[in-house]
Design a protein around this motif. Structure first.
Motif, PDB file in Angstrom:
ATOM      1  N   ALA A   1       0.829  -1.211   0.000  1.00 62.33           N
ATOM      2  CA  ALA A   1       0.000   0.000   0.000  1.00 62.33           C
ATOM      3  C   ALA A   1       0.857   1.251   0.000  1.00 62.33           C
ATOM      4  O   ALA A   1       0.634   2.173  -0.792  1.00 62.33           O
TER       5      ALA A   1
ATOM      6  N   THR B   1       2.467   2.526  -3.148  1.00 65.84           N
ATOM      7  CA  THR B   1       1.567   3.102  -4.137  1.00 65.84           C
ATOM      8  C   THR B   1       1.694   4.621  -4.079  1.00 65.84           C
ATOM      9  O   THR B   1       1.550   5.218  -3.013  1.00 65.84           O
TER      10      THR B   1
ATOM     11  N   ILE C   1      -5.114   0.998  -5.008  1.00 69.22           N
ATOM     12  CA  ILE C   1      -4.572   0.432  -3.769  1.00 69.22           C
ATOM     13  C   ILE C   1      -5.037  -1.009  -3.598  1.00 69.22           C
ATOM     14  O   ILE C   1      -4.242  -1.895  -3.265  1.00 69.22           O
TER      15      ILE C   1
END
Length: 116
Positions: free
Chosen positions: A45, A48, A77
């Motif tokens: 995550a 990203t 995500i």
């Protein structure tokens, strides 16, 4: 008349700027069973672009996020987390991605889940 049109255009532009939040918050469900899963999920995550904070809770399976909506979306995500082998509430990881995770992290296997 020109002033009214100009004011309306400025107001519409201002509303458009507020439509995307640079500090949006969201919580999504992600499957996993252990601290190794936690590290993998959070890393996927946070890598990203636009994600500022990602914290996954082992007990609740909830991933709490702070992200810039101008740079990424929740769908992106979800996909990044699924790409490293973890199912989310929207996207199921591919078999190839799931099989790449460590044996103790096989959250789809009831025996593994029971061990944790």
């Amino acid at each position: 008349m020109r002033k009214i049109v100009l004011i309306v255009v400025i107001m519409m532009f201002g509303v458009q700027l507020q439509a995307q939040d640079k500090n949006a918050k969201a919580t999504i469900e992600v499957d996993g069973v252990c601290m190794m899963c936690k590290e993998r999920i959070e890393k996927a995550a946070i890598k990203t672009k636009g994600v500022k904070s990602a914290v996954w809770d082992v007990q609740t399976h909830m991933l709490s996020l702070i992200y810039d909506e101008r740079k990424t979306s929740l769908d992106t995500i979800h996909q990044r987390v699924a790409d490293v082998g973890h199912d989310t509430e929207k996207i199921t990881a591919t078999e190839k991605a799931y099989n790449s995770i460590h044996a103790c992290c096989k959250y789809r296997d009831e025996a593994v889940v029971d061990e944790h």
